[in-house]
Enzyme design. Structure first.
Site, PDB file in Angstrom:
ATOM      1  N   TYR A 109      -6.184   6.201  -1.854  1.00  0.00           N
ATOM      2  CA  TYR A 109      -6.958   6.846  -0.788  1.00  0.00           C
ATOM      3  C   TYR A 109      -7.646   5.850   0.144  1.00  0.00           C
ATOM      4  O   TYR A 109      -8.806   6.007   0.483  1.00  0.00           O
ATOM      5  CB  TYR A 109      -7.995   7.827  -1.381  1.00  0.00           C
ATOM      6  CG  TYR A 109      -7.517   8.478  -2.647  1.00  0.00           C
ATOM      7  CD1 TYR A 109      -6.448   9.374  -2.619  1.00  0.00           C
ATOM      8  CD2 TYR A 109      -8.076   8.162  -3.884  1.00  0.00           C
ATOM      9  CE1 TYR A 109      -5.968   9.940  -3.787  1.00  0.00           C
ATOM     10  CE2 TYR A 109      -7.594   8.737  -5.051  1.00  0.00           C
ATOM     11  CZ  TYR A 109      -6.533   9.620  -4.989  1.00  0.00           C
ATOM     12  OH  TYR A 109      -6.050  10.180  -6.144  1.00  0.00           O
ATOM     13  N   HIS A 110      -6.907   4.818   0.575  1.00  0.00           N
ATOM     14  CA  HIS A 110      -7.499   3.794   1.447  1.00  0.00           C
ATOM     15  C   HIS A 110      -6.678   3.565   2.716  1.00  0.00           C
ATOM     16  O   HIS A 110      -6.302   2.439   3.019  1.00  0.00           O
ATOM     17  CB  HIS A 110      -7.616   2.462   0.693  1.00  0.00           C
ATOM     18  CG  HIS A 110      -8.519   2.503  -0.484  1.00  0.00           C
ATOM     19  ND1 HIS A 110      -8.442   1.587  -1.525  1.00  0.00           N
ATOM     20  CD2 HIS A 110      -9.536   3.337  -0.813  1.00  0.00           C
ATOM     21  CE1 HIS A 110      -9.362   1.861  -2.430  1.00  0.00           C
ATOM     22  NE2 HIS A 110     -10.036   2.923  -2.019  1.00  0.00           N
ATOM     23  N   PRO A 111      -6.368   4.613   3.496  1.00  0.00           N
ATOM     24  CA  PRO A 111      -5.592   4.370   4.719  1.00  0.00           C
ATOM     25  C   PRO A 111      -6.417   3.620   5.771  1.00  0.00           C
ATOM     26  O   PRO A 111      -7.605   3.888   5.936  1.00  0.00           O
ATOM     27  CB  PRO A 111      -5.241   5.785   5.198  1.00  0.00           C
ATOM     28  CG  PRO A 111      -6.318   6.657   4.659  1.00  0.00           C
ATOM     29  CD  PRO A 111      -6.736   6.043   3.351  1.00  0.00           C
TER      30      PRO A 111
END
Length: 538
Positions: free
Chosen positions: A474-476
């Site tokens: 969850y680190h775009p």
């Protein structure tokens, strides 16, 4: 909070997106009382109870009232699977639904940003902003601040498994590190979290709430930005939809887009700033042919190993036992301690898969529970999880609008495992993690690896496991990348290149993904941006 007379209201600053960055901007830009600020948020107020309980992130994983619930396109490197992409759609944005870990990344990450032509973004430049933001439980030091709005705390629960993991890592040759955000990141230890006395400290809690009483700050929730309106190449206003009505908010000074790595490039494209061919194909008038908008999408991938536990001490055992579950709830209600304070990693480690590397390329998240998929039911048997995350993927993806309608989700392609470096890092990372999990300190607890299981051993088998089960952490980032080259979207003051009166301030401006969790650096970016915006207003 909703003032419906804003049909064509005018403000000095209009901030689009009340997430990890937007709440910081709203606080800092309204602090001296000289500037009027409008903060627009597509989601609701942060009143869902589970937002404020650390372990509640599991409940919000697929809660569409506060979550955009995006999906990637089928990923070629993951056997054509679509990967679920939760993103916060609520005051606080993803800081209201994330796993709460406070990890800044490596000093080298920011020095690399500077070396790529982004003056003012080296580690020595950004450290003061990390400190300015931080209210560190352990007090002030060379690397930490203790008077900022953002509480950073040690974990409030004794867990023998998480402790055993740190000892096991030392037995496997990985030094113990009491502070991943200090002099060096490498080593094993406990994660700190953005919590205050056992409650989540989102940016809505730590930055926005204290500012709400200011008369010059206006917040509109359930307000979905449709597009930015321009006069020539100057951004003048934001059109947004609220309660079925189209409204317009004008900006006297600047419009600040803080909608995150997916929604910021989406809004620029909807507004006519992006790849011209794409915009024309959706009937959007081109304000600026900016080919880089939506390019360079990067994300951290994780692969999770599940081990059966010999003792009934995991969260699985608590959740699956009505009495223990009730006691855990009572313990949290009375003392804000216990299992409900578990973040998306209790202990963990950073290490190099090769001695040739200058700094760690793998992060391990250890968790005293197990499940088939994050956000789903915990296993009936006792189990724990340790995941491998590659810190600096070479794979690059893209974000493209599918429609001129702002409510239609964008097309997300991440291209996980597209390069040999990325594939090799996971294979080697899993092998090192297995050494830790087999170390003496975990012997009293580890019965055996359930997933993928000891039969999966060769490089090809491990890579196949990664392709079958790999998912996002969850680190775009980097879809509105900062830089000086023709594809860079913003300059080093985060102004959209070729446009006046418009900045992007959030994780989308990162020149590349940093080596850790993205929330703390996003807050830092917004702190630094606030100073630049106020300097430029003089």
């Amino acid at each position: 909070m909703n003032n419906n007379n804003n049909d064509a209201a005018e403000f000095d600053y209009v901030v689009v997106g009340a997430g990890s960055a937007g709440c910081v901007l709203a606080n800092r830009l309204s602090a001296d009382g000289k500037h009027s600020v409008l903060l627009l948020e597509a989601g609701p107020k942060d009143s869902n109870l589970w937002i404020h309980v650390p372990l509640g992130y599991g409940k919000l994983f697929k809660e569409k009232t506060v979550n955009w619930m995006y999906q990637t396109e089928p990923e070629p490197g993951l056997n054509g699977r679509q990967v679920f992409q939760p993103r916060g759609k609520v005051l606080g944005g993803s800081s209201s639904i994330n796993g709460l870990l406070y990890v800044r990344g490596q000093h080298e990450d920011y020095d690399r940003w500077r070396q790529r032509g982004n003056a003012g973004w080296g580690y020595d430049d950004v450290l003061p902003y990390f400190k300015k933001a931080e209210n560190q439980q352990r007090g002030e030091s060379k690397y930490h601040g203790a008077s900022g709005p953002l509480p950073v705390s040690d974990w409030r629960h004794h867990d023998p498994l998480s402790e055993a993991f740190v000892v096991a890592a030392a037995e496997a040759g990985i030094p113990t590190n009491p502070d991943f955000n200090g002099a060096t990141q490498e080593g094993a230890g406990f994660f700190q979290t953005t919590t205050s006395r056992g409650r989540r400290a989102s940016t809505a809690f730590s930055y926005l709430r204290p500012a709400l009483k200011r008369g010059n700050l206006h917040v509109e929730t359930s307000a979905l930005a449709q597009r930015i309106l321009f006069e020539g190449r100057r951004a003048k206003a934001v059109e947004y939809k609220q309660e079925g009505q189209l409204r317009t908010a004008k900006a006297r000074k600047e419009i600040l887009v803080s909608s995150g790595a997916y929604n910021s490039p989406q809004l620029l494209q909807l507004s006519g700033v992006g790849p011209a061919d794409l915009l024309k194909s959706h009937g959007i008038d081109v304000v600026l042919d900016a080919q880089g908008v939506g390019n360079d999408l990067q994300d951290h991938m994780q692969v999770r190993l599940v081990t059966r536990c010999a003792q009934s001490i995991t969260l699985n055992d608590i959740v699956n036992n009505p009495i223990r579950k009730m006691l855990a709830g009572a313990q949290y209600a009375a003392f804000r301690k216990g299992p409900l304070t578990i973040a998306a990693g209790t202990s963990g480690a950073f290490f190099k898969t090769s001695p040739r590397l200058a700094s760690p390329d793998i992060q391990i998240h250890f968790l005293p529970f197990s499940t088939d998929k994050m956000g789903e039911k915990l296993h009936a048997q006792s189990g724990f999880t340790a995941s491998v995350c590659q810190l600096r993927p070479e794979s690059r993806g893209s974000l493209r609008i599918r429609s001129a309608d702002a409510s239609v989700p964008p097309e997300i392609r991440i291209n996980y495992l597209a390069t040999e470096t990325d594939r090799r890092a996971f294979i080697d990372g899993i092998r090192i993690l297995r050494k830790i999990l087999a170390a003496p300190a975990l012997k009293p607890y580890a019965v055996g690896e359930v997933d993928p299981g000891p039969k999966v051993a060769s490089d090809d088998e491990l890579l196949d496991f990664c392709r079958r089960t790999g998912s996002t952490v969850y680190h775009p980032t980097s879809t509105c990348r900062m830089g000086n080259d023709p594809l860079a979207v913003v300059d080093q003051r985060l102004r959209v290149r070729g446009i006046e009166g418009l900045r992007v301030v959030d994780a989308s401006v990162m020149p590349d993904l940093m080596s850790g969790n993205t929330n703390a650096p996003t807050i830092m970016i917004a702190e630094k941006a606030s100073d630049m915006i106020l300097e430029d207003a003089r």
